[in-house]
Design an enzyme around this catalytic site. Structure first.
Site, PDB file in Angstrom:
ATOM      1  N   GLU A  33       8.480   0.271   6.990  1.00 45.24           N
ATOM      2  CA  GLU A  33       7.018   0.283   7.026  1.00 45.24           C
ATOM      3  C   GLU A  33       6.498   1.728   6.895  1.00 45.24           C
ATOM      4  O   GLU A  33       5.933   2.306   7.810  1.00 45.24           O
ATOM      5  CB  GLU A  33       6.521  -0.409   8.310  1.00 45.24           C
ATOM      6  CG  GLU A  33       5.021  -0.483   8.505  1.00 45.24           C
ATOM      7  CD  GLU A  33       4.217  -1.028   7.330  1.00 45.24           C
ATOM      8  OE1 GLU A  33       4.734  -1.851   6.562  1.00 45.24           O
ATOM      9  OE2 GLU A  33       3.061  -0.592   7.174  1.00 45.24           O
ATOM     10  N   TYR A  37      -5.341  -8.272   6.777  1.00 45.47           N
ATOM     11  CA  TYR A  37      -4.590  -8.173   8.034  1.00 45.47           C
ATOM     12  C   TYR A  37      -5.463  -8.236   9.274  1.00 45.47           C
ATOM     13  O   TYR A  37      -5.090  -8.845  10.264  1.00 45.47           O
ATOM     14  CB  TYR A  37      -3.808  -6.846   8.085  1.00 45.47           C
ATOM     15  CG  TYR A  37      -2.614  -6.829   7.168  1.00 45.47           C
ATOM     16  CD1 TYR A  37      -1.372  -7.252   7.607  1.00 45.47           C
ATOM     17  CD2 TYR A  37      -2.742  -6.427   5.839  1.00 45.47           C
ATOM     18  CE1 TYR A  37      -0.268  -7.270   6.766  1.00 45.47           C
ATOM     19  CE2 TYR A  37      -1.650  -6.440   4.988  1.00 45.47           C
ATOM     20  CZ  TYR A  37      -0.414  -6.860   5.453  1.00 45.47           C
ATOM     21  OH  TYR A  37       0.661  -6.881   4.615  1.00 45.47           O
ATOM     22  N   TRP A  68       3.235 -11.521   4.288  1.00 43.56           N
ATOM     23  CA  TRP A  68       3.918 -10.224   4.359  1.00 43.56           C
ATOM     24  C   TRP A  68       4.687 -10.181   5.656  1.00 43.56           C
ATOM     25  O   TRP A  68       4.060 -10.129   6.706  1.00 43.56           O
ATOM     26  CB  TRP A  68       2.929  -9.039   4.301  1.00 43.56           C
ATOM     27  CG  TRP A  68       3.708  -7.760   4.325  1.00 43.56           C
ATOM     28  CD1 TRP A  68       4.150  -7.074   5.420  1.00 43.56           C
ATOM     29  CD2 TRP A  68       4.186  -7.037   3.185  1.00 43.56           C
ATOM     30  NE1 TRP A  68       4.889  -5.977   5.052  1.00 43.56           N
ATOM     31  CE2 TRP A  68       4.923  -5.933   3.685  1.00 43.56           C
ATOM     32  CE3 TRP A  68       4.102  -7.212   1.791  1.00 43.56           C
ATOM     33  CZ2 TRP A  68       5.540  -5.001   2.848  1.00 43.56           C
ATOM     34  CZ3 TRP A  68       4.710  -6.282   0.964  1.00 43.56           C
ATOM     35  CH2 TRP A  68       5.414  -5.198   1.487  1.00 43.56           C
ATOM     36  N   GLU A  86      -1.086 -10.650   0.408  1.00 40.38           N
ATOM     37  CA  GLU A  86      -0.439 -10.218   1.657  1.00 40.38           C
ATOM     38  C   GLU A  86      -1.290 -10.700   2.828  1.00 40.38           C
ATOM     39  O   GLU A  86      -2.521 -10.620   2.777  1.00 40.38           O
ATOM     40  CB  GLU A  86      -0.348  -8.687   1.788  1.00 40.38           C
ATOM     41  CG  GLU A  86       0.657  -8.019   0.892  1.00 40.38           C
ATOM     42  CD  GLU A  86       0.701  -6.494   1.080  1.00 40.38           C
ATOM     43  OE1 GLU A  86       0.405  -6.002   2.189  1.00 40.38           O
ATOM     44  OE2 GLU A  86       1.024  -5.811   0.099  1.00 40.38           O
TER      45      GLU A  86
HETATM   46  C1  FCB Z   1      -0.018  -3.133   3.328  1.00 34.34           C
HETATM   47  C2  FCB Z   1       0.983  -2.650   2.293  1.00 34.34           C
HETATM   48  C3  FCB Z   1       2.386  -3.137   2.523  1.00 34.34           C
HETATM   49  C4  FCB Z   1       2.762  -3.161   3.979  1.00 34.34           C
HETATM   50  C5  FCB Z   1       1.699  -3.850   4.801  1.00 34.34           C
HETATM   51  C6  FCB Z   1       2.008  -3.938   6.273  1.00 34.34           C
HETATM   52  O1  FCB Z   1      -1.082  -2.262   3.398  1.00 34.34           O
HETATM   53  O2  FCB Z   1       0.590  -3.057   1.005  1.00 34.34           O
HETATM   54  O3  FCB Z   1       3.248  -2.326   1.764  1.00 34.34           O
HETATM   55  O4  FCB Z   1       3.023  -1.895   4.410  1.00 34.34           O
HETATM   56  O5  FCB Z   1       0.466  -3.199   4.639  1.00 34.34           O
END
Ligand code: FCB
Length: 404
Positions: free
Chosen positions: A365, A261, A358, A320
């Site tokens: 959340e 992320y 994701w 993700e």
């Molecule tokens: C990750 C999680 C997922 C979601 C995203 C934003 O850490 O695996 O469940 O919450 O972040």
């Protein structure tokens, strides 16, 4: 045009607790009520609406979808498995397969059955054997339909929030508890890896692809000094590499599942192990665009991490990658920016096999409730209507053409 490899997995990810609703046998359900937090309640009502959601994903040209199974539904009481819930999940997986989508199935995504938490959760060594029993029950039933398994989602994120920061259940703040729980999660993965392979072998099926979803972060030194550089190196090893390294040494990983992320700006304020591992820049030096939770947007971090994982010579799936924002233009910029870095890594020899955004939908959340909007598709929490965002349409084009 930048072209991605043939047979690339394109899709999105969710987790059961965040979208299904009504997971009243899970520990988080009781914890959110006890602490007066936002209730997950019906979440996105996907427990009923799954076929409609998968139809939406299919219409957006996804050929893969990551989802998780809620352990507490499948084993609501210790040792008592629910055939009815198993049937439900078989229908869920069939709904994907019949629409031409490859299921990527997670067995544990942060939540536990309440009975497990009540008996000590992941600190209890018996959690490993309970997890294996649950794996055996579901994997035996789903083996013919599923080729990709994620045993545990983000073990370190779970440990950090639940046992170090103490902001998720069971809200401990103990390094010892954290170490114990982490050891059990890793052991559970290694044993589940062997079990899943054995089950496939016994059933005469092709070898499955088993991994964890490892959260990785880009660690960048805030200042050009020794302390910040050392902090960066330590964090990179401790946080990003250590567990994957261990799983490769145990031959217990078939591909590397990465959740990426953001960036963390490392600014170590003092000598001391806690400083080296945890201090960050709080003054927003080197500012970047941010998501609505304040996380830095840093696509080149994905490239650097992929190059660092190249040495394992394993396929990588981005399990993700996503952004919560009220600015959908920024969402598309985020996706495009990360896909460009992914493409560059592929060009430099990293075997990337898929990308799962994701998330398919806005969802629950965790302790942040329903405010962060990560979805390609907007959810109206009054009517539960799903509305595709512009980014969903642009991403659909990528999934269709396999190119950006
Ligand atoms: C990750 C999680 C997922 C979601 C995203 C934003 O850490 O695996 O469940 O919450 O972040």
């Amino acid at each position: 045009m930048l072209h991605f490899p043939q047979n690339f997995l394109w899709g999105a990810a969710t987790s059961s607790y965040q979208v299904e609703g009504g997971n009243s046998n899970s520990d988080w359900w009781h914890w959110e009520k006890k602490n007066g937090l936002v209730n997950s309640g019906p979440a996105c009502r996907q427990y009923e609406l799954f076929a409609q959601d998968f139809e939406l994903a299919r219409s957006q040209n996804h050929n893969a979808h990551r989802l998780s199974l809620e352990w507490a539904r499948l084993e609501p009481q210790e040792g008592e498995f629910s055939e009815q819930e198993l049937k439900h999940y078989i229908e869920v997986i069939d709904a994907l397969v019949s629409r031409g989508m490859e299921p990527v199935v997670t067995l544990h995504h942060f939540t536990n059955p309440l009975w497990l938490s009540d008996s000590g959760g992941w600190e209890n060594p018996a959690a490993v054997k309970y997890f294996l029993r649950y794996c055996k029950f579901v994997v035996s039933a789903l083996a013919g339909r599923v080729r990709f398994w994620i045993t545990i989602n983000e073990p370190l994120v779970y440990i950090y929030h639940s046992y170090i920061l103490g902001v998720w259940p069971p809200q401990k703040k103990s390094v010892l508890s954290a170490m114990r729980a982490e050891g059990h999660l890793v052991a559970a993965h290694i044993k589940a890896y062997r079990l899943i392979h054995k089950l496939y072998n016994d059933l005469g099926l092709d070898k499955p692809n088993v991994s964890i979803a490892k959260n990785v972060q880009a660690f960048v030194a805030c200042r050009d000094n020794f302390l910040d550089r050392l902090g960066t190196i330590l964090r990179d090893y401790w946080y990003n590499i250590r567990i994957i390294d261990k799983l490769t040494r145990h031959n217990a990983i078939d591909f590397i599942g990465l959740n990426y992320y953001s960036r963390q700006l490392v600014e170590v304020k003092n000598w001391g192990i806690a400083n080296l591992i945890m201090d960050t820049c709080s003054l927003n030096h080197h500012p970047l665009k941010k998501n609505s939770l304040g996380w830095d947007i840093y696509p080149e971090g994905l490239y650097n991490l992929l190059i660092c994982f190249k040495k394992y010579n394993l396929p990588v799936i981005i399990t993700e990658n996503g952004i919560c924002t009220d600015d959908d233009g920024l969402r598309w910029e985020y996706i495009y920016g990360h896909l460009k870095q992914l493409h560059q890594a592929i060009g430099n020899g990293v075997k990337v096999a898929g990308y799962l955004y994701w998330s398919l939908l806005d969802n629950f959340e965790w302790d942040k409730g329903f405010t962060p909007r990560f979805g390609l598709n907007e959810v109206n929490y009054d009517t539960y209507a799903r509305t595709p965002r512009d980014s969903a349409r642009k991403y659909a084009e990528v999934c269709k053409t396999g190119a950006i």
